[in-house]
Design a protein around this motif. Sequence first.
Motif, PDB file in Angstrom:
ATOM      1  N   GLY A  75      50.900  65.614  74.068  1.00 49.00           N
ATOM      2  CA  GLY A  75      51.987  65.683  75.040  1.00 49.00           C
ATOM      3  C   GLY A  75      52.236  64.349  75.723  1.00 49.00           C
ATOM      4  N   LEU A  76      51.145  63.638  76.040  1.00 52.09           N
ATOM      5  CA  LEU A  76      51.264  62.334  76.680  1.00 52.09           C
ATOM      6  C   LEU A  76      51.932  61.336  75.741  1.00 52.09           C
ATOM      7  CD1 LEU A  76      50.656  60.468  79.062  1.00 52.09           C
ATOM      8  CD2 LEU A  76      48.388  60.064  78.082  1.00 52.09           C
ATOM      9  N   ALA A  77      51.524  61.351  74.474  1.00 51.32           N
ATOM     10  CA  ALA A  77      52.115  60.439  73.493  1.00 51.32           C
ATOM     11  C   ALA A  77      53.603  60.728  73.318  1.00 51.32           C
ATOM     12  CB  ALA A  77      51.398  60.571  72.152  1.00 51.32           C
ATOM     13  N   SER A  78      53.951  62.004  73.326  1.00 47.86           N
ATOM     14  CA  SER A  78      55.357  62.389  73.194  1.00 47.86           C
ATOM     15  C   SER A  78      56.172  61.917  74.393  1.00 47.86           C
ATOM     16  CB  SER A  78      55.461  63.913  73.053  1.00 47.86           C
ATOM     17  OG  SER A  78      56.815  64.317  72.994  1.00 47.86           O
ATOM     18  N   ALA A  79      55.586  62.059  75.587  1.00 45.95           N
ATOM     19  CA  ALA A  79      56.287  61.617  76.798  1.00 45.95           C
ATOM     20  C   ALA A  79      56.498  60.109  76.807  1.00 45.95           C
ATOM     21  CB  ALA A  79      55.510  62.046  78.035  1.00 45.95           C
ATOM     22  N   LEU A  80      55.502  59.366  76.313  1.00 50.20           N
ATOM     23  CA  LEU A  80      55.590  57.905  76.322  1.00 50.20           C
ATOM     24  C   LEU A  80      56.615  57.378  75.320  1.00 50.20           C
ATOM     25  CD1 LEU A  80      51.818  56.953  76.673  1.00 50.20           C
ATOM     26  CD2 LEU A  80      53.620  56.728  78.392  1.00 50.20           C
ATOM     27  N   GLU A  81      57.057  58.220  74.405  1.00 51.10           N
ATOM     28  CA  GLU A  81      58.055  57.785  73.430  1.00 51.10           C
ATOM     29  C   GLU A  81      59.447  57.692  74.047  1.00 51.10           C
ATOM     30  OE1 GLU A  81      57.851  60.468  70.172  1.00 51.10           O
ATOM     31  OE2 GLU A  81      56.024  59.583  69.325  1.00 51.10           O
ATOM     32  N   SER A  82      59.646  58.370  75.184  1.00 47.48           N
ATOM     33  CA  SER A  82      60.949  58.341  75.838  1.00 47.48           C
ATOM     34  C   SER A  82      60.916  57.422  77.050  1.00 47.48           C
ATOM     35  CB  SER A  82      61.360  59.759  76.266  1.00 47.48           C
ATOM     36  OG  SER A  82      60.533  60.211  77.322  1.00 47.48           O
ATOM     37  N   TYR A  83      62.073  56.893  77.393  1.00 48.11           N
ATOM     38  CA  TYR A  83      62.163  55.989  78.543  1.00 48.11           C
ATOM     39  C   TYR A  83      61.815  56.714  79.834  1.00 48.11           C
ATOM     40  CZ  TYR A  83      64.328  53.299  82.298  1.00 48.11           C
ATOM     41  OH  TYR A  83      64.568  52.636  83.476  1.00 48.11           O
ATOM     42  N   LEU A 111      55.400  57.970  84.118  1.00 48.63           N
ATOM     43  CA  LEU A 111      53.979  57.618  84.056  1.00 48.63           C
ATOM     44  C   LEU A 111      53.713  56.322  84.804  1.00 48.63           C
ATOM     45  CD1 LEU A 111      51.137  58.136  83.016  1.00 48.63           C
ATOM     46  CD2 LEU A 111      51.747  56.881  80.930  1.00 48.63           C
ATOM     47  N   ILE A 112      54.549  55.312  84.599  1.00 45.07           N
ATOM     48  CA  ILE A 112      54.375  54.030  85.288  1.00 45.07           C
ATOM     49  C   ILE A 112      54.486  54.219  86.793  1.00 45.07           C
ATOM     50  CG2 ILE A 112      55.343  51.718  85.627  1.00 45.07           C
ATOM     51  CD1 ILE A 112      56.265  51.785  82.721  1.00 45.07           C
ATOM     52  N   ARG A 113      55.454  55.021  87.221  1.00 47.12           N
ATOM     53  CA  ARG A 113      55.647  55.279  88.654  1.00 47.12           C
ATOM     54  C   ARG A 113      54.419  55.970  89.252  1.00 47.12           C
ATOM     55  NH1 ARG A 113      58.139  58.814  92.680  1.00 47.12           N
ATOM     56  NH2 ARG A 113      59.700  57.621  93.847  1.00 47.12           N
ATOM     57  N   THR A 114      53.928  56.990  88.550  1.00 45.65           N
ATOM     58  CA  THR A 114      52.763  57.723  89.041  1.00 45.65           C
ATOM     59  C   THR A 114      51.533  56.826  89.121  1.00 45.65           C
ATOM     60  OG1 THR A 114      53.632  59.768  88.053  1.00 45.65           O
ATOM     61  CG2 THR A 114      51.310  59.750  88.674  1.00 45.65           C
ATOM     62  N   LEU A 115      51.294  56.053  88.079  1.00 47.36           N
ATOM     63  CA  LEU A 115      50.144  55.141  88.071  1.00 47.36           C
ATOM     64  C   LEU A 115      50.265  54.094  89.175  1.00 47.36           C
ATOM     65  CD1 LEU A 115      49.544  54.494  84.250  1.00 47.36           C
ATOM     66  CD2 LEU A 115      48.113  55.816  85.821  1.00 47.36           C
ATOM     67  N   GLN A 168      60.292  74.885  78.831  1.00 42.20           N
ATOM     68  CA  GLN A 168      61.235  75.994  78.788  1.00 42.20           C
ATOM     69  C   GLN A 168      62.343  75.767  77.773  1.00 42.20           C
ATOM     70  OE1 GLN A 168      62.567  76.335  82.827  1.00 42.20           O
ATOM     71  NE2 GLN A 168      60.676  77.276  83.546  1.00 42.20           N
ATOM     72  N   THR A 169      62.765  74.482  77.626  1.00 39.33           N
ATOM     73  CA  THR A 169      63.888  74.203  76.742  1.00 39.33           C
ATOM     74  C   THR A 169      63.450  73.747  75.366  1.00 39.33           C
ATOM     75  OG1 THR A 169      64.010  71.888  77.478  1.00 39.33           O
ATOM     76  CG2 THR A 169      65.289  73.506  78.719  1.00 39.33           C
ATOM     77  N   GLY A 170      62.187  73.225  75.313  1.00 39.07           N
ATOM     78  CA  GLY A 170      61.711  72.714  74.036  1.00 39.07           C
ATOM     79  C   GLY A 170      62.273  71.351  73.710  1.00 39.07           C
ATOM     80  N   ALA A 171      63.001  70.768  74.655  1.00 37.75           N
ATOM     81  CA  ALA A 171      63.567  69.453  74.428  1.00 37.75           C
ATOM     82  C   ALA A 171      62.729  68.466  75.178  1.00 37.75           C
ATOM     83  CB  ALA A 171      64.994  69.413  74.964  1.00 37.75           C
ATOM     84  N   GLY A 172      61.977  67.680  74.703  1.00 35.27           N
ATOM     85  CA  GLY A 172      60.977  66.877  75.389  1.00 35.27           C
ATOM     86  C   GLY A 172      61.299  66.378  76.745  1.00 35.27           C
ATOM     87  N   ASP A 173      62.523  65.878  77.031  1.00 32.29           N
ATOM     88  CA  ASP A 173      62.795  65.211  78.286  1.00 32.29           C
ATOM     89  C   ASP A 173      63.978  65.818  78.995  1.00 32.29           C
ATOM     90  OD1 ASP A 173      61.611  63.295  79.807  1.00 32.29           O
ATOM     91  OD2 ASP A 173      62.641  61.613  78.880  1.00 32.29           O
ATOM     92  N   GLN A 174      63.946  65.769  80.318  1.00 28.21           N
ATOM     93  CA  GLN A 174      65.061  66.218  81.124  1.00 28.21           C
ATOM     94  C   GLN A 174      66.155  65.171  81.070  1.00 28.21           C
ATOM     95  OE1 GLN A 174      63.549  66.904  85.029  1.00 28.21           O
ATOM     96  NE2 GLN A 174      64.712  68.758  85.263  1.00 28.21           N
ATOM     97  N   THR A 175      67.407  65.629  81.168  1.00 30.24           N
ATOM     98  CA  THR A 175      68.514  64.693  81.233  1.00 30.24           C
ATOM     99  C   THR A 175      68.634  64.177  82.651  1.00 30.24           C
ATOM    100  OG1 THR A 175      69.670  65.879  79.502  1.00 30.24           O
ATOM    101  CG2 THR A 175      70.985  64.430  80.871  1.00 30.24           C
ATOM    102  N   GLU A 176      68.562  62.865  82.829  1.00 31.91           N
ATOM    103  CA  GLU A 176      68.648  62.262  84.142  1.00 31.91           C
ATOM    104  C   GLU A 176      69.587  61.078  84.085  1.00 31.91           C
ATOM    105  OE1 GLU A 176      64.830  61.264  85.516  1.00 31.91           O
ATOM    106  OE2 GLU A 176      64.054  63.303  85.484  1.00 31.91           O
ATOM    107  N   ALA A 177      70.171  60.785  85.227  1.00 37.15           N
ATOM    108  CA  ALA A 177      71.083  59.657  85.275  1.00 37.15           C
ATOM    109  C   ALA A 177      70.352  58.357  85.503  1.00 37.15           C
ATOM    110  CB  ALA A 177      72.101  59.875  86.398  1.00 37.15           C
TER     111      ALA A 177
END
Length: 248
Positions: free
Chosen positions: A6-14, A20-24, A235-244
């Motif tokens: 899951g972490l690797a998948s998240a890191l693939e998207s901007y 992750l960078i913000r949290t760290l 819930q959506t199965g789409a890795g990332d939320q759409t954000e502006a």
Amino acid sequence: MAVVTGLASALESYRGRDRLIRTLGYCCQLVGGVLLEQCPARSEVGTRLLAVSAQLSHCRTVLRLFDDLAMFLYTKQYGLGPEEEDAFVRGVSVLSNIADQLYYPCEHLAWAADAKVLHVDSARWWTLSTALWGLSLLLGVARSLWMLQKLRQRLQSSKAAFTSRLPRSKRRALEAQMRSEVLTLLSNLADLANAVHWLPPGVLWAGRFPPWLVGLMGTVSSLLSVYQAARAGGQTGAGDQTEAGSSP
């Protein structure tokens, strides 16, 4: 193994990488600030962690140089919010989009001034960008409070009138939406506390937060954002939320 995947998948998207960078970054500021104040023997470690936090924050600032187009397309797509039924939500969302759209060029100018690319006063542009961010957060708080009130009224009215009770699935959906709004409200309030802190001295509690408190507020906001994104992705199965865009 699932966590690593899951972490690797998240890191693939901007957006996932930015979260992750913000949290760290905020976690480093929180721990570093605590070590500086409470553990003089480990002050050197605290100083290093604060330096790491500053570098991660700078990294995100540079990455946001490329967010203007995404924000513009989102603002254009939303327009005046014709799909929103509630006029208050529509108005607040439009104002929030405008504030977010103006935030990016102001931050870019401040960054360029600090980098000696432009010969302008960076402090003025940092203040303006922070004020726009704070305005956007304040509008987000107002929207969440309004939505919570409306959702609560719908739930109460459905329980009061037996004949108009909502199906269990719809009631659960409303309750889930309320929980999401509460998390968004808490996240925006935590960020708003930091936004005010970064304004010029004399504005409320501006400049009064110690590093660890800034880190705590940012960590709370970041973890809530990560949690909401994970739930939305599950819930959506789409890795990332759409954000502006991404918050500081």
